[in-house]
Structures are given as C-alpha cells and as structure tokens.
Write a protein that holds these residues in place. Structure first.
Motif, PDB file in Angstrom:
ATOM      1  N   LEU B  40       0.839  -1.199   0.000  1.00 12.62           N
ATOM      2  CA  LEU B  40       0.000   0.000   0.000  1.00 12.62           C
ATOM      3  C   LEU B  40       0.873   1.249   0.000  1.00 12.62           C
ATOM      4  O   LEU B  40       1.890   1.313   0.681  1.00 12.62           O
ATOM      5  CB  LEU B  40      -0.929  -0.004   1.208  1.00 12.62           C
ATOM      6  CG  LEU B  40      -2.036  -1.067   1.076  1.00 12.62           C
ATOM      7  CD1 LEU B  40      -2.872  -1.138   2.337  1.00 12.62           C
ATOM      8  CD2 LEU B  40      -2.934  -0.784  -0.109  1.00 12.62           C
ATOM      9  N   VAL B  41       0.456   2.246  -0.793  1.00 11.45           N
ATOM     10  CA  VAL B  41       1.257   3.455  -0.937  1.00 11.45           C
ATOM     11  C   VAL B  41       0.482   4.732  -0.621  1.00 11.45           C
ATOM     12  O   VAL B  41       1.076   5.796  -0.487  1.00 11.45           O
ATOM     13  CB  VAL B  41       1.866   3.551  -2.347  1.00 11.45           C
ATOM     14  CG1 VAL B  41       2.840   2.397  -2.569  1.00 11.45           C
ATOM     15  CG2 VAL B  41       0.798   3.531  -3.434  1.00 11.45           C
ATOM     16  N   TYR B  42      -0.824   4.631  -0.484  1.00 16.41           N
ATOM     17  CA  TYR B  42      -1.614   5.829  -0.184  1.00 16.41           C
ATOM     18  C   TYR B  42      -2.981   5.413   0.345  1.00 16.41           C
ATOM     19  O   TYR B  42      -3.566   4.447  -0.128  1.00 16.41           O
ATOM     20  CB  TYR B  42      -1.798   6.676  -1.445  1.00 16.41           C
ATOM     21  CG  TYR B  42      -2.628   7.916  -1.245  1.00 16.41           C
ATOM     22  CD1 TYR B  42      -2.173   8.951  -0.411  1.00 16.41           C
ATOM     23  CD2 TYR B  42      -3.867   8.059  -1.866  1.00 16.41           C
ATOM     24  CE1 TYR B  42      -2.942  10.085  -0.218  1.00 16.41           C
ATOM     25  CE2 TYR B  42      -4.639   9.208  -1.679  1.00 16.41           C
ATOM     26  CZ  TYR B  42      -4.171  10.212  -0.852  1.00 16.41           C
ATOM     27  OH  TYR B  42      -4.926  11.337  -0.668  1.00 16.41           O
ATOM     28  N   GLU B  44      -6.680   7.255   1.319  1.00 18.16           N
ATOM     29  CA  GLU B  44      -7.522   8.459   1.351  1.00 18.16           C
ATOM     30  C   GLU B  44      -8.580   8.230   2.425  1.00 18.16           C
ATOM     31  O   GLU B  44      -9.385   7.310   2.326  1.00 18.16           O
ATOM     32  CB  GLU B  44      -8.164   8.646  -0.019  1.00 18.16           C
ATOM     33  CG  GLU B  44      -8.876   9.956  -0.197  1.00 18.16           C
ATOM     34  CD  GLU B  44      -9.394  10.108  -1.630  1.00 18.16           C
ATOM     35  OE1 GLU B  44      -8.573  10.102  -2.563  1.00 18.16           O
ATOM     36  OE2 GLU B  44     -10.621  10.174  -1.799  1.00 18.16           O
ATOM     37  N   VAL B  60     -10.323   5.120   0.519  1.00 14.43           N
ATOM     38  CA  VAL B  60      -9.728   4.483  -0.653  1.00 14.43           C
ATOM     39  C   VAL B  60      -8.322   4.047  -0.262  1.00 14.43           C
ATOM     40  O   VAL B  60      -7.561   4.839   0.288  1.00 14.43           O
ATOM     41  CB  VAL B  60      -9.661   5.450  -1.857  1.00 14.43           C
ATOM     42  CG1 VAL B  60      -9.039   4.755  -3.065  1.00 14.43           C
ATOM     43  CG2 VAL B  60     -11.050   5.975  -2.205  1.00 14.43           C
ATOM     44  N   GLU B  62      -4.811   2.663  -1.795  1.00 14.62           N
ATOM     45  CA  GLU B  62      -4.117   2.516  -3.076  1.00 14.62           C
ATOM     46  C   GLU B  62      -2.839   1.726  -2.866  1.00 14.62           C
ATOM     47  O   GLU B  62      -1.997   2.085  -2.048  1.00 14.62           O
ATOM     48  CB  GLU B  62      -3.773   3.902  -3.654  1.00 14.62           C
ATOM     49  CG  GLU B  62      -5.014   4.742  -3.920  1.00 14.62           C
ATOM     50  CD  GLU B  62      -4.938   5.502  -5.229  1.00 14.62           C
ATOM     51  OE1 GLU B  62      -4.192   5.079  -6.131  1.00 14.62           O
ATOM     52  OE2 GLU B  62      -5.650   6.522  -5.335  1.00 14.62           O
ATOM     53  N   SER B  63      -2.715   0.662  -3.627  1.00 15.49           N
ATOM     54  CA  SER B  63      -1.474  -0.103  -3.604  1.00 15.49           C
ATOM     55  C   SER B  63      -0.647   0.294  -4.812  1.00 15.49           C
ATOM     56  O   SER B  63      -1.070   1.112  -5.636  1.00 15.49           O
ATOM     57  CB  SER B  63      -1.770  -1.601  -3.644  1.00 15.49           C
ATOM     58  OG  SER B  63      -2.270  -1.964  -4.904  1.00 15.49           O
ATOM     59  N   VAL B  64       0.540  -0.270  -4.924  1.00 16.53           N
ATOM     60  CA  VAL B  64       1.355  -0.025  -6.102  1.00 16.53           C
ATOM     61  C   VAL B  64       0.541  -0.378  -7.341  1.00 16.53           C
ATOM     62  O   VAL B  64       0.616   0.281  -8.370  1.00 16.53           O
ATOM     63  CB  VAL B  64       2.644  -0.877  -6.042  1.00 16.53           C
ATOM     64  CG1 VAL B  64       3.506  -0.625  -7.258  1.00 16.53           C
ATOM     65  CG2 VAL B  64       3.430  -0.581  -4.779  1.00 16.53           C
ATOM     66  N   LYS B  65      -0.301  -1.392  -7.197  1.00 23.54           N
ATOM     67  CA  LYS B  65      -1.030  -1.970  -8.320  1.00 23.54           C
ATOM     68  C   LYS B  65      -2.286  -1.181  -8.702  1.00 23.54           C
ATOM     69  O   LYS B  65      -2.518  -0.919  -9.863  1.00 23.54           O
ATOM     70  CB  LYS B  65      -1.458  -3.375  -7.896  1.00 23.54           C
ATOM     71  CG  LYS B  65      -1.374  -4.422  -8.934  1.00 23.54           C
ATOM     72  CD  LYS B  65      -1.435  -5.834  -8.330  1.00 23.54           C
ATOM     73  CE  LYS B  65      -2.589  -6.096  -7.416  1.00 23.54           C
ATOM     74  NZ  LYS B  65      -2.622  -7.465  -6.894  1.00 23.54           N
ATOM     75  N   ALA B  66      -3.129  -0.853  -7.687  1.00 21.65           N
ATOM     76  CA  ALA B  66      -4.452  -0.317  -8.022  1.00 21.65           C
ATOM     77  C   ALA B  66      -5.058   0.438  -6.849  1.00 21.65           C
ATOM     78  O   ALA B  66      -4.599   0.321  -5.711  1.00 21.65           O
ATOM     79  CB  ALA B  66      -5.390  -1.458  -8.422  1.00 21.65           C
ATOM     80  N   ALA B  67      -6.111   1.204  -7.163  1.00 20.80           N
ATOM     81  CA  ALA B  67      -6.899   1.873  -6.130  1.00 20.80           C
ATOM     82  C   ALA B  67      -8.109   1.013  -5.812  1.00 20.80           C
ATOM     83  O   ALA B  67      -8.703   0.419  -6.702  1.00 20.80           O
ATOM     84  CB  ALA B  67      -7.353   3.232  -6.626  1.00 20.80           C
ATOM     85  N   ALA B  86      -1.370   8.289   6.764  1.00 20.57           N
ATOM     86  CA  ALA B  86      -0.987   9.255   5.737  1.00 20.57           C
ATOM     87  C   ALA B  86       0.494   9.131   5.409  1.00 20.57           C
ATOM     88  O   ALA B  86       0.884   9.171   4.244  1.00 20.57           O
ATOM     89  CB  ALA B  86      -1.325  10.670   6.189  1.00 20.57           C
ATOM     90  N   GLU B  90       1.877   1.593   4.575  1.00 23.24           N
ATOM     91  CA  GLU B  90       2.293   0.190   4.576  1.00 23.24           C
ATOM     92  C   GLU B  90       2.024  -0.493   5.916  1.00 23.24           C
ATOM     93  O   GLU B  90       2.152  -1.704   6.032  1.00 23.24           O
ATOM     94  CB  GLU B  90       3.771   0.049   4.186  1.00 23.24           C
ATOM     95  CG  GLU B  90       4.766   0.677   5.130  1.00 23.24           C
ATOM     96  CD  GLU B  90       5.008   2.166   4.901  1.00 23.24           C
ATOM     97  OE1 GLU B  90       4.223   2.801   4.140  1.00 23.24           O
ATOM     98  OE2 GLU B  90       5.952   2.699   5.507  1.00 23.24           O
TER      99      GLU B  90
END
Lengths: 363, 131
Positions: B40-42, B44, B60, B62-67, B86, B90
């Motif tokens: 996970l990178v973000y 929301e 929401v 968001e991983s490296v792959k998808a939201a 925030a 990870e």
C-alpha cells in the motif's frame, strides 16, 4: 490455465503470486513489489521474460526487408551483436509493436517482440517478408531472463560459460553476443545496467536457481512495470498502439528520417504529422499533491485542453506518483489530473524520472 | 494462513470490525485484503464527523497496483481516523488487524451480527475463494 514458461515451477517455489498476462501464467510479485523494485535499483534482480517472442530472420535480402518493415534504420547496425530499438508501423503510422532488433550476422537478425502481440506480429512479419524471400523462424524453445541492477552483471557472470565470460563482461550497452547456445545482451527494461539472456528452456531452471543463490532477487511483472515507468520506457498497448504513432508516444528518436528515400511502412503518415501544430505532446508528470495518478485519468491543461495519462502509478524510488501522458500541443509546464472527481496538481518534467539508481527530476 | 483474530466480525468485502467498550466500532481491512492489494502506498481517509451510509464509500486504499474502495460495513458517524496512515500506509500490510486500522465509527443503529461474518464463517468464505 494459461501458458507456462520453463520457469513456472521456480516461481511457485519462490512463493510467487501468479497472474494472467496475455494468456501466460506469470509472477506478479514474490511478496513485495516494492522490495523487488528497490533490489533492482540498488543491487540485482531477475525477471522471467520467457513469454516474450524471439524471432530469427535470415536471407540475402533481410536488411532490405527490415529497412521496409521498421521505422528505425538497421543501417545503423554496423557491428555484429549491436541492438536497435524501433517500432513496426502500419500504413497509417500506428504502432503494431515495439521491438529490439539484434544484428547477428550479415544475413541474420534476431527480433524480440512482445508476448501479447505475438500472433499479429508474426502474421504481419511473415506477410511482409514473403516478397523478400526472408525466412521467419520463431524460437519458442528458448527461455529468456533479464538480470538487472548495478550488481547484476557481476553476480551473473560466474554462471556464464568461462570461455565467453570475459567477452560478455566486455559488452558495451546495447550490444549482444552469442555464447555457445546462449545469447547474452547488455539490454533491459528497467533503467539499470544488466543483461538479457536467451538460453535453451531446459537450462533455465538451474540458471534461475543459481542466480537466486548468488543473491539476485526474483522480481515479478509488478516491479518490471514500476521500474520501466521510472525509466520512462514505453509499454506497448498502454502508451502506444495501432491508433497512435511514435510521434505522439515520445518515440520520435526511434524514427530514422534519413535517408529520405527509405520507404518504410507508415512513413507517409508520419511525414504528414511530423510538423503539424496539433501534434500532441507525450510528457512525464510528477504529482505534487498526495495520492496516486493512474492510467486513463484525465489531464486538464488550463487554456490548452485535455489529455490522458497513458501510464501512471507510484514511484518507489521517488516515493511520489509519476506518469506518462499524452497532452495537447502547447507551451506549458503545469496541469491537473482528475482523480475520483478531485483535481490534483502535476508538474511536467523531463524524463527519465530515474536512471541508474539516481532520481533525475527535481522533486 | 494465520488464524483470524477471534474477537472481530468480518464482511464479504474483506473488512473487519471490532466493537469497542464505548460502543464505537473500529474498522480495517483483513490480512487477505492487504495481501491481494500488495504494497500500500496511499490511503484516502474520510473526515471526522462525516456520516456514512452502510455500503457507502468510506476510504480508498491505493497499492502499487491499483486503487480500491473501502465500503462502510455499517451506517454511522466517523469519530476517528488513523492519521498515521498518511505517512505510513504500509502499516496496513504489516499489521492489518492492529496499527493498520482505518477508521473508528459510532454506529447509527445496533449492529446486526447476522449481516456480518464470524471468524469461522469468514475463514470458510476465504477457503471457498481459494477453490
């Protein structure tokens, strides 16, 4: 069940998360895509790219054929082993595929094309080759691995037949060498140093195991995608396709305009677009707000119009989101991207974002 | 697969709920969910004080792959968000049932346990997904 490469069992043994990729069962990652990405930037990683299609061409008129088939000019290949990156175009100038061509010998060239486009590529190449009496032979019996990273060549060198080891280590970037039954090229898709190695399928599992034993990290398609995005290397089907010319995909550098009388397929269409004031730009974006910008999101440029992200995502090296985008013609350096109804601020930056372990943009 | 925490309730959207002593409910995503998403990178997050409906978009991830949307498993008011996510999204990967919690809600109604899954039921649900 999809097609499996000779390394499928090695992937399972390394706890790969396997996904379908163009009909192939391929490793997405082996635990952490981010760690695999960092391994390639900082040390060495290995990718199974056996799904890619290797095609050998031979014949007295093979050079003439390639000068018709692709937008770059194989006349640039003066030394044996030299590689050329290029696109093969349709008559409208759209990209059928991007590929690497290796100059193997006076009447022999090797092409490496994408896996997902294999059938249409082979059909197109055979159709065009017929009138040049060029033999087109797919080398499906070969496996291919890409070992990439600042330490990749040194860690892989002990695995190369001792008779060819020094020559392999002496290869300059974008050169390859036939080492017995193995073909070694100093090429890749990560923005790092390294080799891509074609070998008989039966030899690949042991070669893979020995690389891992030497400390090379197994890396999946996930890391391959974030690495190539940071290196601003195009992905076929995403950044360009049959409806997009290389001129609007950041690939003008792969078009050989000289000599003017070389009539490669798609040339007339490219000439018409070349100096058009409406020609879209293909740019790198850096997200200045928090979040992640992704493929197909809309790019809004105040006063100029709208564009679209072709490849976007998170950059593990920069720890921010980056993207490649096709945007309207014009002189500007800021834009906004629509993400779930919100407008996020992006800056247009010169690519690559990252090369040889170093961040190359202002962040 | 590690054993699921026994004191939580689960949803088919791979979220977990913990009933706190003060009547509020802490919500996160399961180990299975974080594994499927990848790094996970973000994240929301919603605003504290926001009312959400059952099944409504709440956050929401968001991983490296998808939201991926996180849906509210119950209706209620957001009373706390995990602001540490925030900077360290990870944490959801490393500790999905602990430090990787996402929000705390005050339920609008009594929790309908029948609409959620026990650890045993969720384990069975996961086993069937693997088949």
């Amino acid at each position: 069940m999809g097609s499996r490469t000779p390394l499928y069992d090695n992937h399972l043994a390394a706890d790969a998360r396997v996904v379908d990729f163009g009909g192939w069962d391929m490793p997405l990652h082996y635990g952490s895509q981010k760690e695999e990405h960092h391994a390639v930037r900082q040390n060495a990683g290995v990718f199974d790219v056996s799904h890619m299609t290797i095609v050998d061409l031979s014949g007295a008129r093979v050079r003439e054929f390639l000068q018709r088939l692709v937008a770059n000019d194989v006349a640039k290949l003066k030394d044996h082993g030299k590689a050329l990156y290029t696109c093969m175009l349709n008559a409208d100038g759209g990209v059928i595929d991007d590929l690497i061509i290796y100059f193997m010998g006076a009447t022999d060239y090797r092409l490496i094309v994408n896996a997902a486009t294999r059938e249409k590529d082979l059909a197109w190449i055979r159709e065009q080759a017929a009138q040049y009496d060029v033999a087109v032979v797919e080398r499906a019996e070969l496996a291919m691995v890409a070992v990439q990273g600042p330490n990749a060549r040194n860690l892989a060198a002990p695995l190369i037949d001792a008779r060819y080891r020094a020559a392999a280590l002496a290869l300059k970037p974008f050169y390859g060498l036939q080492a017995g039954g193995v073909f070694i090229a100093r090429t890749g898709y990560t923005g790092e140093d390294g080799w891509e190695i074609c070998m008989p399928a039966a030899d690949a599992p042991a070669f893979w195991d020995q690389l891992l034993a030497a400390g090379v990290a197994p890396c999946g398609l996930g890391a391959r995608d974030t690495l190539r995005l940071e290196a601003a290397m195009n992905l076929y089907g995403t950044d360009m396709d049959e409806s997009i010319s290389p001129l609007e995909a950041g690939l003008e550098w792969t078009i050989a305009w000289e000599p003017e009388n070389r009539d490669f397929i798609g040339r007339a269409a490219l000439e018409a677009l070349r100096n058009s004031p409406d020609r879209q730009r293909f740019v790198g974006l850096l997200l200045e707000d928090r979040g992640v910008i992704r493929n197909h999101q809309k790019v809004l440029v105040d006063g100029f119009g709208e564009g679209e992200i072709t490849s976007g995502g998170y950059s593990p090296t920069i720890d921010k989101s980056i993207a490649l985008a096709r945007v309207p013609a014009g002189d500007y350096d800021r834009a906004q991207v629509e993400v779930r109804g919100k407008l996020l601020n992006v800056r247009i930056v010169n690519t690559p974002f990252v090369r040889n372990g170093q961040i190359r943009i202002d962040i | 697969m590690d054993e699921l925490p026994g004191d939580l309730l689960y949803t088919v959207e791979h979220e977990w709920l913990r009933r706190e002593d003060d009547g509020s409910v802490t919500i996160g995503i399961t180990d299975h969910a974080q594994g499927a998403l990848g790094d996970l990178v973000y994240v929301e997050l919603p605003e504290v004080g926001q009312d959400v409906e059952e099944g409504g978009e709440m956050a929401v991830v968001e991983s490296v792959k998808a939201a991926s949307d996180v849906y509210a498993p119950i209706a209620g008011e957001i009373v706390e968000i995990n602001e540490a996510l925030a900077d360290d999204p990870e944490t959801i990967n490393s500790d999905p049932y602990g430090e990787g919690w996402i929000v705390r809600m005050q339920p609008a109604d009594a929790i309908d346990e029948e609409a959620l899954m026990s650890p045993n039921d969720y384990q069975q649900f996961l086993d069937e997904l693997d088949d």
